[in-house]
Design a protein around this motif. Structure first.
Motif, PDB file in Angstrom:
ATOM      1  N   VAL A 100       1.234  -1.003  -0.142  1.00 33.85           N
ATOM      2  CA  VAL A 100       0.440   0.013  -0.358  1.00 33.85           C
ATOM      3  C   VAL A 100       0.899   1.295   0.218  1.00 33.85           C
ATOM      4  CG1 VAL A 100      -1.198   1.383   1.314  1.00 33.85           C
ATOM      5  CG2 VAL A 100      -1.746  -0.897   0.957  1.00 33.85           C
ATOM      6  N   LYS A 101       2.244   1.136   1.074  1.00 37.92           N
ATOM      7  CA  LYS A 101       2.987   1.971   0.660  1.00 37.92           C
ATOM      8  C   LYS A 101       3.249   2.492  -0.372  1.00 37.92           C
ATOM      9  CE  LYS A 101       6.485   3.537   3.619  1.00 37.92           C
ATOM     10  NZ  LYS A 101       7.526   3.589   4.783  1.00 37.92           N
ATOM     11  N   LEU A 102       4.352   1.500  -1.204  1.00 39.65           N
ATOM     12  CA  LEU A 102       4.339   2.174  -1.970  1.00 39.65           C
ATOM     13  C   LEU A 102       3.888   2.185  -3.142  1.00 39.65           C
ATOM     14  CD1 LEU A 102       6.614  -1.675  -2.558  1.00 39.65           C
ATOM     15  CD2 LEU A 102       7.765   1.098  -2.219  1.00 39.65           C
ATOM     16  N   GLU A 103       2.228   1.757  -3.326  1.00 41.45           N
ATOM     17  CA  GLU A 103       0.977   2.089  -4.930  1.00 41.45           C
ATOM     18  C   GLU A 103       0.986   3.989  -4.424  1.00 41.45           C
ATOM     19  OE1 GLU A 103       0.247   0.757  -7.128  1.00 41.45           O
ATOM     20  OE2 GLU A 103       1.064  -0.835  -6.716  1.00 41.45           O
ATOM     21  N   THR A 104       0.709   3.847  -3.094  1.00 40.84           N
ATOM     22  CA  THR A 104       0.733   5.429  -2.512  1.00 40.84           C
ATOM     23  C   THR A 104       1.403   6.664  -3.210  1.00 40.84           C
ATOM     24  OG1 THR A 104       0.939   5.522  -0.440  1.00 40.84           O
ATOM     25  CG2 THR A 104      -0.961   5.052  -0.952  1.00 40.84           C
ATOM     26  N   LYS A 105       2.999   5.834  -2.872  1.00 35.98           N
ATOM     27  CA  LYS A 105       4.381   6.868  -3.708  1.00 35.98           C
ATOM     28  C   LYS A 105       4.094   7.138  -5.331  1.00 35.98           C
ATOM     29  CE  LYS A 105       7.370   6.077  -0.014  1.00 35.98           C
ATOM     30  NZ  LYS A 105       8.679   5.124   0.335  1.00 35.98           N
ATOM     31  N   LYS A 106       3.107   6.324  -5.666  1.00 39.15           N
ATOM     32  CA  LYS A 106       2.913   5.665  -7.356  1.00 39.15           C
ATOM     33  C   LYS A 106       1.552   6.809  -7.591  1.00 39.15           C
ATOM     34  CE  LYS A 106       4.617   1.676  -8.132  1.00 39.15           C
ATOM     35  NZ  LYS A 106       4.353   0.394  -9.014  1.00 39.15           N
ATOM     36  N   VAL A 107       1.024   7.320  -7.189  1.00 36.56           N
ATOM     37  CA  VAL A 107      -0.364   8.510  -7.122  1.00 36.56           C
ATOM     38  C   VAL A 107       0.067   9.593  -7.768  1.00 36.56           C
ATOM     39  CG1 VAL A 107      -2.020   9.402  -6.288  1.00 36.56           C
ATOM     40  CG2 VAL A 107      -1.403   7.046  -5.718  1.00 36.56           C
ATOM     41  N   VAL A 108      -0.826  10.436  -8.054  1.00 41.86           N
ATOM     42  CA  VAL A 108      -0.308  11.501  -8.957  1.00 41.86           C
ATOM     43  C   VAL A 108      -1.388  12.513  -8.547  1.00 41.86           C
ATOM     44  CG1 VAL A 108      -0.762  13.749 -11.105  1.00 41.86           C
ATOM     45  CG2 VAL A 108       0.755  11.057 -10.790  1.00 41.86           C
ATOM     46  N   TRP A 109      -1.252  13.644  -7.529  1.00 43.20           N
ATOM     47  CA  TRP A 109      -2.380  13.996  -6.610  1.00 43.20           C
ATOM     48  C   TRP A 109      -2.113  14.834  -7.182  1.00 43.20           C
ATOM     49  CZ3 TRP A 109      -4.460  10.614  -3.035  1.00 43.20           C
ATOM     50  CH2 TRP A 109      -4.092  10.161  -2.272  1.00 43.20           C
ATOM     51  N   PRO A 110      -4.137  15.529  -7.666  1.00 42.09           N
ATOM     52  CA  PRO A 110      -4.367  16.557  -8.136  1.00 42.09           C
ATOM     53  C   PRO A 110      -3.895  17.825  -7.688  1.00 42.09           C
ATOM     54  CG  PRO A 110      -6.377  15.914  -7.345  1.00 42.09           C
ATOM     55  CD  PRO A 110      -5.107  15.037  -6.499  1.00 42.09           C
ATOM     56  N   GLU A 111      -4.269  18.994  -8.410  1.00 42.71           N
ATOM     57  CA  GLU A 111      -3.655  20.112  -7.243  1.00 42.71           C
ATOM     58  C   GLU A 111      -4.652  21.199  -7.314  1.00 42.71           C
ATOM     59  OE1 GLU A 111      -2.022  23.179 -10.616  1.00 42.71           O
ATOM     60  OE2 GLU A 111      -0.308  21.590 -10.937  1.00 42.71           O
ATOM     61  N   LYS A 112      -4.470  22.016  -6.003  1.00 38.60           N
ATOM     62  CA  LYS A 112      -5.630  22.389  -4.877  1.00 38.60           C
ATOM     63  C   LYS A 112      -6.506  23.643  -6.343  1.00 38.60           C
ATOM     64  CE  LYS A 112      -6.290  25.527  -1.344  1.00 38.60           C
ATOM     65  NZ  LYS A 112      -5.737  26.495  -0.566  1.00 38.60           N
ATOM     66  N   LYS A 113      -5.540  24.034  -6.808  1.00 40.37           N
ATOM     67  CA  LYS A 113      -7.403  24.227  -7.907  1.00 40.37           C
ATOM     68  C   LYS A 113      -8.125  23.781  -8.908  1.00 40.37           C
ATOM     69  CE  LYS A 113      -7.479  27.467 -11.963  1.00 40.37           C
ATOM     70  NZ  LYS A 113      -6.868  28.215 -12.708  1.00 40.37           N
ATOM     71  N   GLN A 114      -7.691  22.263  -8.805  1.00 42.08           N
ATOM     72  CA  GLN A 114      -8.251  20.977  -9.791  1.00 42.08           C
ATOM     73  C   GLN A 114      -8.962  20.350  -8.812  1.00 42.08           C
ATOM     74  OE1 GLN A 114      -5.738  18.060 -11.352  1.00 42.08           O
ATOM     75  NE2 GLN A 114      -8.023  17.149 -12.446  1.00 42.08           N
ATOM     76  N   THR A 159     -14.790  19.512  -7.129  1.00 40.97           N
ATOM     77  CA  THR A 159     -15.373  19.833  -5.761  1.00 40.97           C
ATOM     78  C   THR A 159     -16.748  20.217  -6.143  1.00 40.97           C
ATOM     79  OG1 THR A 159     -13.067  18.796  -4.311  1.00 40.97           O
ATOM     80  CG2 THR A 159     -15.775  19.831  -3.152  1.00 40.97           C
ATOM     81  N   SER A 160     -16.513  21.218  -7.092  1.00 38.16           N
ATOM     82  CA  SER A 160     -17.586  22.512  -7.247  1.00 38.16           C
ATOM     83  C   SER A 160     -18.879  21.870  -7.809  1.00 38.16           C
ATOM     84  CB  SER A 160     -17.384  23.479  -6.754  1.00 38.16           C
ATOM     85  OG  SER A 160     -16.056  23.630  -7.632  1.00 38.16           O
ATOM     86  N   VAL A 161     -18.246  21.150  -8.938  1.00 38.01           N
ATOM     87  CA  VAL A 161     -19.250  20.295  -9.582  1.00 38.01           C
ATOM     88  C   VAL A 161     -19.740  19.581  -9.531  1.00 38.01           C
ATOM     89  CG1 VAL A 161     -19.320  18.789 -12.111  1.00 38.01           C
ATOM     90  CG2 VAL A 161     -17.898  20.982 -12.063  1.00 38.01           C
ATOM     91  N   VAL A 162     -19.510  18.283  -8.745  1.00 39.45           N
ATOM     92  CA  VAL A 162     -19.951  17.292  -8.091  1.00 39.45           C
ATOM     93  C   VAL A 162     -21.001  17.591  -7.067  1.00 39.45           C
ATOM     94  CG1 VAL A 162     -19.513  15.502  -5.820  1.00 39.45           C
ATOM     95  CG2 VAL A 162     -18.301  15.487  -7.523  1.00 39.45           C
ATOM     96  N   ILE A 163     -20.745  18.771  -6.547  1.00 40.29           N
ATOM     97  CA  ILE A 163     -21.633  19.638  -5.012  1.00 40.29           C
ATOM     98  C   ILE A 163     -23.304  20.243  -6.502  1.00 40.29           C
ATOM     99  CG2 ILE A 163     -22.306  21.799  -4.007  1.00 40.29           C
ATOM    100  CD1 ILE A 163     -19.380  20.755  -2.202  1.00 40.29           C
ATOM    101  N   VAL A 164     -23.152  20.530  -7.084  1.00 46.72           N
ATOM    102  CA  VAL A 164     -23.851  21.244  -7.474  1.00 46.72           C
ATOM    103  C   VAL A 164     -24.875  20.041  -8.640  1.00 46.72           C
ATOM    104  CG1 VAL A 164     -24.076  21.855 -10.425  1.00 46.72           C
ATOM    105  CG2 VAL A 164     -22.977  23.609  -9.103  1.00 46.72           C
TER     106      VAL A 164
END
Length: 127
Positions: free
Chosen positions: A78-92, A97-102
């Motif tokens: 799990v630790k190795l896989e989470t290091k491979k994740v490309v996390w989105p930027e704050k703006k994205q 999140t706003s699209v989902v709420i609307v």
């Protein structure tokens, strides 16, 4: 019941041969370092084997890894896989999140209107 044995693929056979070759080379290197007159001691043989591969603690009838070893392996993966994740930027993240709420507000309003309409239709039919 007997254990099911899988046939080894060509790549698995090749890897096994490479491991055996590596073991033989490390043994030859150790013997060369010792010189021709010295003999190999049992402790040195154990050192050669531990360099070539690692062991996993096993339990049970089928020599399967124990529960603690499985849990450790799982969390290491799990630790190795989470290091491979490309996390989105704050703006994205904020935009998504706003699209989902609307969309949740729009769909819940639609379903609320359908519910009120069906409730009125059923009450007309029953009375």
């Amino acid at each position: 019941m007997g254990r099911i044995q899988r046939k080894k693929t060509d790549s698995q056979k090749l890897k096994q041969k490479e491991k055996q070759k590596l073991r033989k080379e490390t043994q030859a290197d150790v013997l060369a370092d010792q010189g021709p007159s010295s003999k190999k001691l049992p402790d040195q043989k154990k050192q050669i084997q531990t360099k070539a591969h690692y062991s996993v603690k096993t339990t049970g009838i089928n020599n399967e890894p124990g529960l603690i070893e499985k849990v450790k392996t799982f969390f290491n993966e799990v630790k190795l896989e989470t290091k491979k994740v490309v996390w989105p930027e704050k703006k994205q993240t904020i935009a998504s999140t706003s699209v989902v709420i609307v969309l949740v507000i729009i769909i819940s309003s639609f379903l609320g209107l359908v519910d009120v309409g069906l409730k009125g239709l059923i009450s007309l039919v029953l009375h």
